[in-house]
Design a protein around this motif. Structure first.
Motif, mmCIF file in Angstrom:
data_model
loop_
_atom_site.group_PDB
_atom_site.id
_atom_site.type_symbol
_atom_site.label_atom_id
_atom_site.label_comp_id
_atom_site.label_asym_id
_atom_site.label_seq_id
_atom_site.Cartn_x
_atom_site.Cartn_y
_atom_site.Cartn_z
ATOM 1 N N ILE A 87 39.344 72.132 -36.798
ATOM 2 C CA ILE A 87 39.958 71.676 -38.087
ATOM 3 C C ILE A 87 40.792 70.427 -37.734
ATOM 4 C CG2 ILE A 87 41.893 72.504 -39.550
ATOM 5 C CD1 ILE A 87 40.805 75.192 -39.398
ATOM 6 N N LEU A 90 38.593 67.265 -37.371
ATOM 7 C CA LEU A 90 38.246 66.879 -38.871
ATOM 8 C C LEU A 90 39.451 66.058 -39.216
ATOM 9 C CD1 LEU A 90 36.466 69.774 -40.657
ATOM 10 C CD2 LEU A 90 35.717 67.485 -40.278
ATOM 11 N N ALA A 120 31.431 66.972 -45.221
ATOM 12 C CA ALA A 120 31.558 68.153 -45.916
ATOM 13 C C ALA A 120 30.646 69.110 -45.551
ATOM 14 C CB ALA A 120 31.502 67.834 -47.812
ATOM 15 N N ALA A 123 31.471 70.437 -42.472
ATOM 16 C CA ALA A 123 32.571 71.610 -42.560
ATOM 17 C C ALA A 123 31.897 73.011 -42.989
ATOM 18 C CB ALA A 123 33.740 71.040 -43.381
ATOM 19 N N LEU A 124 31.233 72.818 -44.052
ATOM 20 C CA LEU A 124 30.728 74.033 -44.580
ATOM 21 C C LEU A 124 29.743 74.708 -43.849
ATOM 22 C CD1 LEU A 124 30.829 72.943 -48.438
ATOM 23 C CD2 LEU A 124 32.094 74.553 -47.173
ATOM 24 N N VAL A 127 31.619 76.809 -41.569
ATOM 25 C CA VAL A 127 32.102 78.118 -42.143
ATOM 26 C C VAL A 127 31.104 79.064 -42.255
ATOM 27 C CG1 VAL A 127 32.884 78.643 -44.580
ATOM 28 C CG2 VAL A 127 33.708 76.823 -43.523
ATOM 29 N N ARG A 165 31.612 73.827 -53.869
ATOM 30 C CA ARG A 165 32.509 73.668 -52.930
ATOM 31 C C ARG A 165 32.034 72.389 -52.073
ATOM 32 N NH1 ARG A 165 33.200 78.876 -49.167
ATOM 33 N NH2 ARG A 165 34.837 80.084 -50.430
ATOM 34 N N LEU A 169 34.552 69.142 -52.127
ATOM 35 C CA LEU A 169 35.331 68.596 -51.095
ATOM 36 C C LEU A 169 34.792 67.367 -50.621
ATOM 37 C CD1 LEU A 169 36.815 70.291 -48.686
ATOM 38 C CD2 LEU A 169 34.849 70.746 -47.684
ATOM 39 N N THR A 239 39.151 73.227 -45.482
ATOM 40 C CA THR A 239 38.245 73.962 -44.588
ATOM 41 C C THR A 239 38.531 75.100 -43.949
ATOM 42 O OG1 THR A 239 37.679 71.612 -44.137
ATOM 43 C CG2 THR A 239 36.719 73.347 -42.558
ATOM 44 N N TYR A 242 38.546 78.053 -46.263
ATOM 45 C CA TYR A 242 37.033 78.673 -46.517
ATOM 46 C C TYR A 242 36.827 79.465 -45.254
ATOM 47 C CZ TYR A 242 36.529 75.157 -50.198
ATOM 48 O OH TYR A 242 36.511 74.483 -51.342
ATOM 49 N N ILE A 243 37.356 78.942 -44.094
ATOM 50 C CA ILE A 243 36.858 79.687 -42.758
ATOM 51 C C ILE A 243 37.592 81.274 -42.910
ATOM 52 C CG2 ILE A 243 37.108 80.072 -40.334
ATOM 53 C CD1 ILE A 243 36.781 76.996 -40.037
#
Lengths: 254, 86
Positions: A87, A90, A120, A123-124, A127, A165, A169, A239, A242-243
């Protein structure tokens, strides 16, 4: 984000080899420059580490790491400091890319949908990976939803939610930064036109271009600073949220 | 020609409408956050975090309208050019 945009890096874009030209544009090269800057900063901050910080660089690095760790712990809960590297990176990367657009002669790489979509997706995917790593196959259960017999309805809804999402995002970051750049340009053009039409620039004895930049550019740059910081913060924060939703053991986390 | 005129009017109206709706929503969120902050100043961190996330979610809806505006704006220009040529 094309070659006609005025930038110091245009000269690299114009001299690319033919095989690389379709894949590399101004935003990509700017993001590489930003990446190199971040790497150099991180290397400078972690060189010659002492038990008690003696150099300013190490103090800066410790401060940034402490900030990211406490941010993640507050967001994700106990154990959240494991996600601080992701995080925090990012946040720093997006923040510097956003701020690049405020330097005259550069464009923000995040003003292109390609860049924000890549961020994005990264990041996803992270996740989903953390969800599987923390909870194993039980992670799949959260796609089923609360009353299990509603699964024919809930599984498509949750899958569409994941795609939504991704879209929100990426489009949020892209829209804000692109909007910021366009608004700065448009308002400067408008101010220049207005000042050229009335007698203010004659009274001030300066060309309309210079007075419009002096009157309009500085407040818009402050607005750009604010937008850049807030959007980077929001990307990192969402992020984290979502995590937290993926690794939480409750059932109702969507 | 009527199509172009309607498109131009709609393109100009879309962002203001979205901004009005977004401003009302953000005003409600801000009011609630300030009231909560005045009542419980010790919960400032949590309230600010929720406030920023909610404002971002609302703002992104307005940004969608702005993106649509940018896309349709170029469309109007090309349409006008085509009509001028024919």
């Amino acid at each position: 984000m094309h070659e006609e945009v005025g930038s110091w890096l245009n000269i690299i874009v114009q001299h690319l080899p033919a095989w690389a030209a379709p894949y590399v544009n101004l935003g990509v090269i700017t993001s590489w420059v930003v990446l190199g800057l971040v790497v150099v900063l991180a290397w400078r901050c972690t060189r010659n580490l002492k038990l008690v910080a003696q150099s300013g660089w190490q103090t800066i690095g410790e401060w940034a790491y402490q900030l990211a760790t406490s941010f993640c712990e507050g967001l994700i809960g106990p154990g959240g400091e494991r996600f601080a590297p992701l995080i925090g990176s990012l946040f720093i990367y997006i923040l510097i890319m956003n701020l690049t657009g405020l330097v005259p002669g550069f464009v923000s790489p995040t003003a292109s949908l390609n860049m924000t979509l890549a961020l994005a997706i990264t990041a996803l995917v992270a996740v989903q990976y953390y969800g599987f790593r923390e909870r194993g196959w039980r992670y799949l259960l959260h796609f089923v939803g609360e009353p299990w017999w509603l699964f024919p309805l809930m599984i498509p809804i949750h899958l569409i939610g994941e795609v939504a999402r991704l879209l929100s995002l990426s489009i949020r970051l892209f829209g804000n930064i692109f909007g910021k750049e366009v608004v700065i340009g448009q308002i400067l053009i408008l101010l220049g036109t207005l000042l050229a039409m009335n007698r203010l620039s004659v009274v001030l004895r300066v060309p309309a271009v210079i007075s419009s930049v002096a009157i309009g550019h500085v407040p818009l740059l402050l607005l750009g600073l604010l937008v850049s910081l807030i959007q980077a913060l929001i990307f990192a924060m969402l992020t984290g949220v979502y995590i937290q939703g993926a690794i939480a053991t409750e059932h109702e986390t969507g | 020609m009527e199509f172009t005129a309607v498109l131009a009017a709609v393109v100009g109206l879309a962002v203001p409408i979205a901004v009005i709706a977004g401003a009302f929503a953000q005003a409600k969120v801000g009011t609630a956050a300030m009231e909560g902050l005045a009542r419980q100043p010790e919960a400032a961190g949590d309230i600010q975090r929720g406030l920023i996330i909610t404002l971002a979610l609302i703002e992104s809806l307005v940004i969608y309208a702005l993106l649509t505006f940018f896309m349709l704006q170029g469309h109007v220009a090309t349409l006008v050019e085509k009509l001028g040529q024919s």
